[in-house]
Design a protein around this motif. Structure first.
Motif, PDB file in Angstrom:
ATOM      1  N   ASN A  31      46.453  25.787   3.914  1.00  0.00           N
ATOM      2  CA  ASN A  31      45.496  25.636   5.009  1.00  0.00           C
ATOM      3  C   ASN A  31      45.966  25.393   6.416  1.00  0.00           C
ATOM      4  OD1 ASN A  31      43.193  25.865   3.190  1.00  0.00           O
ATOM      5  ND2 ASN A  31      43.846  23.759   2.328  1.00  0.00           N
ATOM      6  N   GLY A  85      38.699  37.067  -4.807  1.00  0.00           N
ATOM      7  CA  GLY A  85      38.476  35.583  -4.876  1.00  0.00           C
ATOM      8  C   GLY A  85      39.788  34.862  -4.356  1.00  0.00           C
ATOM      9  N   VAL A  86      40.596  35.585  -3.448  1.00  0.00           N
ATOM     10  CA  VAL A  86      41.954  35.137  -2.994  1.00  0.00           C
ATOM     11  C   VAL A  86      41.347  34.101  -1.968  1.00  0.00           C
ATOM     12  CG1 VAL A  86      43.842  35.476  -1.576  1.00  0.00           C
ATOM     13  CG2 VAL A  86      43.405  36.693  -3.708  1.00  0.00           C
ATOM     14  N   THR A  87      41.833  33.039  -1.540  1.00  0.00           N
ATOM     15  CA  THR A  87      41.417  32.071  -0.454  1.00  0.00           C
ATOM     16  C   THR A  87      42.381  32.460   0.669  1.00  0.00           C
ATOM     17  OG1 THR A  87      41.133  30.142  -1.594  1.00  0.00           O
ATOM     18  CG2 THR A  87      41.614  29.967   0.635  1.00  0.00           C
ATOM     19  N   TYR A 100      51.977  33.588   1.361  1.00  0.00           N
ATOM     20  CA  TYR A 100      50.945  33.203   0.305  1.00  0.00           C
ATOM     21  C   TYR A 100      51.716  32.632  -0.608  1.00  0.00           C
ATOM     22  CZ  TYR A 100      53.430  37.735  -1.245  1.00  0.00           C
ATOM     23  OH  TYR A 100      54.443  38.662  -1.548  1.00  0.00           O
ATOM     24  N   LYS A 138      47.297  32.816  -5.049  1.00  0.00           N
ATOM     25  CA  LYS A 138      45.967  33.002  -4.637  1.00  0.00           C
ATOM     26  C   LYS A 138      45.477  32.444  -3.296  1.00  0.00           C
ATOM     27  CE  LYS A 138      44.574  33.401  -9.627  1.00  0.00           C
ATOM     28  NZ  LYS A 138      43.960  34.786  -9.364  1.00  0.00           N
ATOM     29  N   THR A 139      46.551  32.023  -2.382  1.00  0.00           N
ATOM     30  CA  THR A 139      46.156  31.761  -1.211  1.00  0.00           C
ATOM     31  C   THR A 139      47.117  32.324  -0.138  1.00  0.00           C
ATOM     32  OG1 THR A 139      45.447  29.426  -1.813  1.00  0.00           O
ATOM     33  CG2 THR A 139      46.010  29.693   0.519  1.00  0.00           C
ATOM     34  N   VAL A 196      43.122  32.229   4.762  1.00  0.00           N
ATOM     35  CA  VAL A 196      43.092  31.439   5.931  1.00  0.00           C
ATOM     36  C   VAL A 196      43.460  31.883   7.036  1.00  0.00           C
ATOM     37  CG1 VAL A 196      43.833  29.143   6.686  1.00  0.00           C
ATOM     38  CG2 VAL A 196      43.539  29.417   4.364  1.00  0.00           C
ATOM     39  N   ARG A 246      40.644  40.304  -1.027  1.00  0.00           N
ATOM     40  CA  ARG A 246      39.279  39.364  -0.797  1.00  0.00           C
ATOM     41  C   ARG A 246      38.438  39.443  -1.956  1.00  0.00           C
ATOM     42  NH1 ARG A 246      38.900  36.980   4.410  1.00  0.00           N
ATOM     43  NH2 ARG A 246      40.177  37.758   5.922  1.00  0.00           N
ATOM     44  N   PRO A 303      47.702  25.285  -2.204  1.00  0.00           N
ATOM     45  CA  PRO A 303      47.116  25.384  -1.019  1.00  0.00           C
ATOM     46  C   PRO A 303      47.989  25.691   0.380  1.00  0.00           C
ATOM     47  CG  PRO A 303      46.517  23.309  -2.408  1.00  0.00           C
ATOM     48  CD  PRO A 303      47.738  23.917  -2.732  1.00  0.00           C
TER      49      PRO A 303
END
Length: 348
Positions: free
Chosen positions: A181, A309-311, A175, A247-248, A313, A306, A179
């Motif tokens: 992705n 608002g955490v992204t 995490y 936050k990802t 993937v 979730r 980003p």
């Protein structure tokens, strides 16, 4: 008459003193007498009573702590309360490495620790730090509950510890504040890792920069940008509040590092065979409860993260990740050949 009285007093005193010394050996004694033929009482050997401590780093409601408590409860039931185990959560007795050293000395009797830091004390357990060696949870537990998994636990005796059972700790994911992705996004990031060679090599193989640091420093380091990212399981990502600053999360599941419930060999060697069996049976029975607690807590943590608002993937194809870290597996294959062969066998 005076001399006889003094002699009698001396004999009585000696017998009483000997009784005190014997009663003091092996803890407080308890037991019941069995009537013998002719009305005489034949006293059974009295069984020792003990109060032990179990050190736990996680909070009181964390799944490993819940497993500890179930284990302690079962030991109490199986010994009719003769053996009491008090669980000390939230690192009250120290952090994991310090506790392991105290358990070796017998200063702390029981603990639950990650197999990660245990590898410093028993090399073979380092196999669990290798990436992507388990396909999924079923594969992991098939190995852990096999004779080969038990052999790893038994190997702890050489380090003055007795492995009692494995507990669940799920899969670990990356995490970040940045980003994440795909595997390409990992490159160049500064990622906090546990201080061991395998983890450092893993991060390097992904093209990132490994930054070892204590777990307690991770939140502030993410917050201030000292590091970009970290890695852990869902419950730790949640309870540490790391999700508030990183936050990802990308669900790559690179490691499955089981927990170990264990007892000091110093303590173990003092116990009767009956008490050893009670403790081993209680440990084995506590595993299913701990795993249930883990699944429930993991789901709760994921839902909470979730909702915040955490992204999140998903990784649909792990092959690029596995290919990237293959040199790490190759580097350590000779060192962990026996364990890796056994893990491969559990896949079939």
């Amino acid at each position: 008459m005076k001399m006889k009285g003094k002699a009698l007093l001396t004999i009585v005193s000696t017998v009483m003193a000997a009784g005190v010394v014997l009663a003091g050996c092996g803890g407080t004694q308890s037991g019941t007498g069995t009537p013998a033929a002719g009305g005489a009482a034949k006293t059974e050997e009295k069984k020792a009573t003990y109060t032990f401590r179990l050190a736990e780093t996680h909070p009181p409601d964390y799944p490993t702590t819940m497993g500890d408590k179930k284990f302690a409860e079962l030991v109490g039931q199986k010994t009719n309360g003769r053996i009491k185990i008090d669980v000390f959560p939230s690192a009250q007795l120290g952090e994991e490495k310090a506790v392991i050293e105290q358990v070796q000395l017998g200063a702390i009797e029981f603990t639950r620790v990650s197999s990660g830091p245990l590898a410093e004390f028993n090399k073979a357990l380092g196999v669990f730090s290798l990436p992507y060696i388990f396909d999924n949870e079923q594969h992991e537990w098939k190995f852990l509950q096999s004779a080969d998994g038990t052999k790893l636990l038994d190997g702890l005796s050489a380090s003055k510890m007795i492995g009692l059972a494995y507990y669940d700790s799920g899969a670990r994911h990356f995490y970040s504040r940045k980003p994440l992705n795909s595997i390409a996004d990992v490159k160049g990031q500064k990622i906090r890792v546990i201080q061991n060679k395998v983890n450092i090599d893993l991060i390097s193989a992904l093209g990132a920069s490994a930054t070892p640091m204590p777990y307690g420093d991770v939140f502030s380091s993410l917050q201030t940008g000292v590091i970009d990212a970290a890695e852990n399981n869902w419950p730790s990502y949640d309870t540490s509040n790391h999700y508030q600053v990183a936050k990802t999360i990308i669900l790559d599941g690179h490691q499955r590092v089981p927990e170990v419930l264990m007892v000091s060999k110093v303590t173990w060697d003092k116990l009767s065979d009956e008490d050893k069996k009670a403790i081993k049976d209680a440990a084995a029975e506590s595993v299913s409860y701990q795993r249930e607690q883990w699944k429930a807590f993991e789901k709760k943590s994921e839902d909470k993260v979730r909702a915040a608002g955490v992204t999140v993937v998903e990784v649909k194809d792990l092959k690029p990740w596995q290919d990237a870290v293959k040199p790490v597996i190759d580097k350590y294959r000779g060192e962990f050949k026996e364990q890796l062969d056994a893990i491969d066998k559990a896949r079939k």
